[in-house]
Every structure is written in C-alpha cells, then in structure tokens.
Write an enzyme that holds these catalytic residues in place. Structure first.
Site, PDB file in Angstrom:
ATOM      1  N   GLY A   1     163.961  61.921 -82.989  1.00  0.00           N
ATOM      2  CA  GLY A   1     162.668  62.608 -82.883  1.00  0.00           C
ATOM      3  C   GLY A   1     162.094  62.523 -81.480  1.00  0.00           C
ATOM      4  O   GLY A   1     162.392  61.600 -80.720  1.00  0.00           O
TER       5      GLY A   1
ATOM      6  N   GLU B   1     156.728  61.770 -80.310  1.00  0.00           N
ATOM      7  CA  GLU B   1     155.840  60.683 -79.917  1.00  0.00           C
ATOM      8  C   GLU B   1     156.240  59.934 -78.656  1.00  0.00           C
ATOM      9  O   GLU B   1     155.391  59.383 -77.956  1.00  0.00           O
ATOM     10  CB  GLU B   1     155.679  59.720 -81.105  1.00  0.00           C
ATOM     11  CG  GLU B   1     154.737  60.333 -82.118  1.00  0.00           C
ATOM     12  CD  GLU B   1     154.870  59.790 -83.521  1.00  0.00           C
ATOM     13  OE1 GLU B   1     153.975  59.063 -83.946  1.00  0.00           O
ATOM     14  OE2 GLU B   1     155.865  60.103 -84.200  1.00  0.00           O
TER      15      GLU B   1
ATOM     16  N   THR C   1     154.500  72.007 -83.054  1.00  0.00           N
ATOM     17  CA  THR C   1     155.643  71.359 -82.428  1.00  0.00           C
ATOM     18  C   THR C   1     156.850  72.273 -82.286  1.00  0.00           C
ATOM     19  O   THR C   1     157.716  72.024 -81.459  1.00  0.00           O
ATOM     20  CB  THR C   1     156.062  70.167 -83.298  1.00  0.00           C
ATOM     21  OG1 THR C   1     156.125  70.623 -84.660  1.00  0.00           O
ATOM     22  CG2 THR C   1     155.042  69.049 -83.219  1.00  0.00           C
TER      23      THR C   1
HETATM   24 MO1  MOS Z   1     152.458  60.873 -85.912  1.00  0.00          MO
HETATM   25  S1  MOS Z   1     150.926  59.633 -85.327  1.00  0.00           S
HETATM   26  O1  MOS Z   1     153.430  59.742 -86.770  1.00  0.00           O
HETATM   27  O2  MOS Z   1     151.804  61.986 -86.978  1.00  0.00           O
END
Ligand code: MOS
Length: 691
Positions: free
Chosen positions: A653, A656, A462
């Site tokens: 964040g 996601e 990431t």
């Molecule tokens: Mo993510 S599915 O919260 O690692």
C-alpha cells in the site's frame, strides 16, 4: 490463472474513468444525490465539556416556519447496543466533551434548520472538566488493549547509563485535524425498517456492519451508497456520530429523507483527529553512532467518551537495531472529543520523535545522518526476530542522497546563508506496514461489450476506480477500456475498508481470485452472462515475515534570519513499496502524504483551550493546512520492484507512507539551517528567533 500476471494495464497511468464526470459535476457525492422532499439537519451541540443538559427548551424552534421536528434525548429512538461511547448518542443528559451532539433540528431548508437550532435554549449543570493534556498527567495509563503498548528487550536503563553517547529528549506532536475537501455527509432515508444511506465513507460494508447492531437492524436492512468520496485520510474510516444522528433523526420523520453535511467547524470536534502525543526518546550509542539502547515512552491524549490510543511506538519497534529496548505507550483519557485515525495513525506521530532523535544522534557523534541510519539497520525484526520481506531502507536513502545532491552538503549547522536566509537540508526515514485484510469479494460477469466487475470498494480520491480496473483488465487479459467497474455500494459484494493502506492489496487480491475462478468456470471465450465470484483471504506470509514498506525523505528549507519565517524550498521522497500499479495515481498519493507531512512540520495545530474544552481555531483560516504557496515542487521516485510475498499483485500500500517521516525531514533541515533544534511540532517562525 497459471504463471505470473501478464501486466499490460498495470504499470501504466490511464486517466481516471470517473474523472470527466467529476470535472463536469456529474459524479455525485453523498449530499448531491437527489431526494424527494428532503429535510435538512442542523445539530444541537454541547457548549460545556462535562456535566448534564438538564433541559432543552425547543418551543421557539418548533414554532418556527419550516421546522418539522426537533430531536432530543427525550424522544430519540432506542438503540440496541450502547457500548460504543461515541456512536451511542442521545441516550441521556450526560455530556462528555464540548461539541457533543445533544439533538438536531430538521427543517425544510438548511438555513431554517440552522436558525432554529440557535433558538433552542439549553440549561446546563456543569461539572468540573479536565481537557489539559500533559505527559505526566496522573490519569496516564496503559491502553485498554495493552498488547500493543509495551515491548522490552534486555535492560535499556542499564545500557543507557553505560553508553558513550546519550540522546535524551522529549518530542511533542499537537492535535491535528483531518480536513478532507468534502465534509462528512449523510443522507438517510427510511422505508419502514429499511434504511438507505448515501454516505461519504471509506468503507460502505464496514460502516454498515458497525451501525447495524447499534440500530438493532440486520445488515440486510441497511444499504449504503458511496460511489464518490472527497477525501477521508482515516476520518471516514469508521463511522462517527454524525451518521448516527442523521439516521436517528430520519427515523422520526417517516417518508422524508434527511440530509446532513457536517460543517467545517463541527468537524474539529466530531469526526476524529490525531491525538497529541508526547514522546520521551532515549538513545544510547557508541561514538560511531551504533545504538545499544533505545527507550521510547509515548503518551497520547484520549477521550473518556471512547478510547483511541495514538500508538506512536508502532514504527519504533521496527526501525533500528538496538540490543536493549524499552518501548511503552500510555493514554490520558480526558473530557475531550474522540480522537481517531488520521493518515498513518501511530507511524506519522512516532517517526517525529524517533527521526529527530536520530538526527540529534548524528549531530552528537559527527556521523552523517544517512550513515547513522545505515549503521543501525537491523538484520531482522528487532523484537519478533522475524525476517523482513525485503527491507530496502538503505536503497531508498542512497538513491535519494544521489538525486538530492547530499554529497555536497556541508554538515555544519548555519553554514549556508543567502541574502538574509539560512539554508539547510535534512533527511528522515519512512516506513509503513504492508497489510492485507481478509474478506473482500469480487464478482465478474461477461457482458455484451466487455466485463462487469463488482466489488464494494471505496475511492476516496486515491484512484481505486482506476487501479482496480487496471488489475481486472490484466487479470482477465482484456483491454482496460472493456472493464465496467462498480464500487461504493453495499449491494455489491463485500469489501474491506479503505484504511491502513490495505485497499489495493485486499480488493486487488479478490479481483485476481475472481478472474481465476471465472477462467476456470467459463474458459477463455465465455458467453455473455457468464459469471463468477471469489473471496480473498488473509496473506499467510504476514505471519512469517515482517512486511513493511520503507522510504526516505529529503528536504531543503530556508529560514529568514530576522523574522524566523520558514519556507520549504525542495522536497524529495524515495519509496520502496512493491509494484506500483499506476504511476500517475501513486505519485499523487506520495505527494499528498508528503504535503500533509509539511503541514505537520510547519502549520497544523489544533488549539484546544483547556478552560472550555473547545478547539478554538476550528476553521481553515485559523487552522492552516498547506496551500500551494507553501509547497514547492515535490519530487517523488520509487524503487523498481515487485514484492511477491505481499501477494499476487506484488504491490504494497502507498496511501500512508508518504506522510511518515516527512515532518522530521523538514525540521531536521531547519536545524541544519539554523542550529535550532525543534522538538515540538509544528515549528512556527518564533521557534527560530533568538533573543
Ligand atoms: Mo487511514 S488513517 O488507515 O484511513
């Protein structure tokens, strides 16, 4: 540190400090750490879905050249805690799902181990099993933690009965499997009662703290080393049984480290997956598309070995205003592998049903799909009544509409045809909560050449290596290049898991606090060796405001009139996610999430054969994840903002939210192109063929 954070490194996109090592193959992933005299593990797995393994005849395997040990339940070391059904392996002869570990072969080479495992003769006593998920299964029940499973406000049934316009439909999502490039990998070495693990994990400390009590060890007896991780998506967020198997096997061969890389095929049963869901959505609205009633009854498949609810109702709680609401979530525990986290667990699934249903509401009322969402903006959290931090869904929808050229769209389905292709555009909303986990600790030390910053954080691809160094540089007021960051090791200060898109907020807060502490203790001209550390707590604002990020996805697809082939032409995501610390790594996170959303929409489906309990398409040839040819250029943009309520960084964040709603935007576009409403994902070509 007084005053706002001076940001000179934050907001820029420096190259990854570990990038050159990765390209050159010098950055070591778990399996690659050199070991003296290692053994290689190949597992024994159940080939029935329920029953007992009466006998494991290991004689032929043990007689094979190179085989050093065959581990079975008969000689597996004891466990101190057996409450976790997934991790407490090799306790007895019972089988709870097909693919379950029954033992392991340890040999001098991986080939010998694999061949010997094939020679183990297992006698089964099979019981009837049930691996057929359906929403009306008699075993459907509330999850073990019912708090997150039911929300009621007003009287949804009565409001629905009296509504001018009703959408009442069932949407389904299939099994989806995490497929990080690097498989789940463990290297285990025991030195007396001390265990060292080189592990592919999203959290070294959380993994250690979870397995220590099961192995009957104190956390100080386990060290986990995980500097580089080749993807996880949640599947490496909690340890799975492969870690336990490797640790137990290594216990049996003193002095020899054991290496185990879960094979791609084994991953489909052993490292978690997104459970399939069924979502019964009912929308009651007036003729202008304003919702009065919202019903959302979700059921997800779970496992009798260990429960994991795929909480599709989570995002539905916060998205749209409707006075009367009834949201329920149930699980159906079956004789199936154990589901777990997969990028945006809950949100990614639930926004399929809700966002397709909203598109259906737009069609039924003749209101534009963006306008119908704007008309249902809640002023506060619909069921808790808390104010939102700064809810900018509408800004994302409008900014996206401008950039995408939404105003030129002819709303009628099947209105755009080019050379035998039907072309359509669609939109869907995105959301994800902004959370910070308490308990991360950072330590800062002045060195001869700069500053050493230690925190046990994880970089699963990431960009944590990069963004945490940026945060540290600005917190200390030094150039980015002077930060010597260390992550991915339980010998470093404690860090929370890289999960729930909480990494940057949680670890970044610890680094900011440690920098403050460092300045307070050592001033602005510290001598080498000066050191300070600090822990970041929870974000108190999370109690007082509903803290969420939002976004909007736009997709254009073309569908071949004669073959049903569907191609994605264009995709745009606009996000409101607070401050973007690094535009380069952030863009890559958003694009990655959206790409996985395209996989949800068009490609990915685990085929669990109920007759055997086996995921039959358990490889990347038969389980297709999007490849370059499937993905056009994905455009990403974000609102220029900071969110002080989210914490001192002002960042929320981003790992996601990119997947959330992305799939719905694609199948909504397919409806606009063809008039065919897809309610069951993924949409393969046959969905668009009319007889
Ligand atoms: Mo993510 S599915 O919260 O690692």
């Amino acid at each position: 540190m007084a005053g706002p954070l001076q940001t000179s490194a934050i907001g820029t996109g420096p190259v990854r400090p570990e990038g050159a090592d990765k390209v050159r193959g010098r950055a070591r992933y778990a399996y690659e750490h050199p070991q003296v005299d290692p053994l290689f593990l190949f597992p024994l797995q159940a080939t029935i879905a329920r029953g007992r393994a009466l006998n494991l005849d290991t004689s032929a395997a043990e007689a094979m050249d190179g085989v050093v040990h065959v581990l079975t339940p008969a000689d597996a070391p004891p466990l101190a805690d057996t409450t976790d059904g997934e991790l407490a392996i090799l306790r007895d002869d019972r089988i709870g799902f097909r693919g379950q570990y029954l033992g392991a072969v340890l040999a001098d080479t991986p080939e010998q181990a694999r061949h010997a495992a094939d020679l183990v003769d297992i006698t089964y006593d099979a019981d009837p099993h049930d691996a057929a998920f359906r929403a009306d299964h008699p075993a459907a029940r509330l999850p073990e933690d019912p708090d997150s499973a039911e929300y009621r406000l007003g009287d949804a049934d009565t409001a629905l009965a009296g509504a001018d316009v009703v959408i009442d439909a069932v949407y389904t999502t299939p099994l989806e499997h995490n497929n990080p490039m690097e498989p789940h990998t463990t290297v285990a070495r025991w030195d007396d009662d001390e265990l060292t693990l080189w592990l592919s994990t999203q959290g070294a400390h959380p993994a250690r703290d979870m397995i220590a009590p099961i192995l009957g060890l104190g956390p100080e007896q386990i060290r986990i080393i995980s500097p580089h991780v080749g993807g996880g998506f949640g599947s490496k967020g909690m340890p799975h049984a492969d870690l336990m198997l490797t640790a137990l096997a290594a216990r049996a061969v003193p002095g020899r480290p054991v290496k185990y890389a879960v094979s791609r095929q084994q991953m489909f049963a052993l490292t978690g997956y997104r459970a399939p869901t069924s979502q019964h959505v009912r929308l009651g609205a007036d003729r202008q598309g304003r919702l009065s009633a919202l019903g959302f009854d979700a059921v997800s498949m779970s496992s009798r070995t260990k429960e994991f609810p795929e909480l599709a109702i989570k995002p539905v709680r916060i998205m749209y205003a409707a006075e009367h609401r009834r949201l329920t979530q149930k699980v159906v525990p079956l004789d199936t592998p154990v589901p777990s986290w997969m990028r945006a667990p809950g949100e990614a699934a639930g926004m399929v049903g809700l966002e397709i249903a909203m598109d259906e509401l737009a069609t039924a009322t003749g209101v534009d799909p963006i306008e119908v969402r704007i008309r249902n903006e809640p002023e506060q959290h619909p069921d808790t009544g808390l104010p939102f931090n700064r809810r900018r869904l509408v800004d994302c929808l409008r900014a996206g509409a401008d950039r995408f050229g939404w105003a030129e769209r002819d709303p009628a389905p099947r209105s755009h045809r080019e050379n035998g292709w039907l072309i359509g555009t669609g939109v869907a909303s995105a959301t994800y909560p902004a959370m910070r986990q308490p308990g991360s600790v950072a330590r800062i030390r002045r060195t001869d050449h700069g500053y050493r910053v230690d925190i046990g954080a994880a970089d699963i691809g990431t960009g944590s290596w990069t963004v945490l160094a940026q945060v540290a540089a600005d917190a200390l007021g030094i150039p980015y290049e002077q930060v010597d960051l260390r992550i991915g090791d339980t010998d470093l200060p404690n860090a929370t898991v890289a999960g729930g898109s909480t990494g940057l907020a949680s670890w970044g807060a610890a680094i900011l606090r440690a920098a403050e502490e460092f300045r307070a203790e050592h001033g602005t001209d510290p001598a080498p060796g000066a050191e300070a550390r600090a822990e970041a707590g929870a974000n108190p604002a999370e109690e007082e405001v509903a803290m969420h990020s939002f976004g909007a996805h736009f997709a254009r697809v073309r569908i071949n009139e004669w073959t049903g082939e569907i191609r994605l032409d264009r995709m745009l995501g606009v996000f409101s996610a607070g401050r973007i610390v690094n535009p380069r790594t952030a863009r890559s996170q958003f694009i990655g999430g959206m790409t996985m959303g395209v996989g949800m929409a068009l490609h990915e489906k685990g085929e669990l054969d109920p007759r055997t309990g086996h995921v039959v398409n358990h490889d990347l040839a038969e389980y297709h994840v999007p490849a370059n040819a499937d993905i056009p250029e994905i455009e990403v943009s974000w609102l220029d903002e900071e969110d002080p309520l989210a914490g001192p960084l002002g960042a929320r964040g981003i790992g996601e939210i990119g997947i959330v709603g992305a799939a719905a935007s694609v199948v909504n576009a397919a409806h606009h192109a063809t008039g065919v409403r897809v309610r069951d994902l993924p949409a393969f070509g046959d969905a668009f063929l009319r007889s």
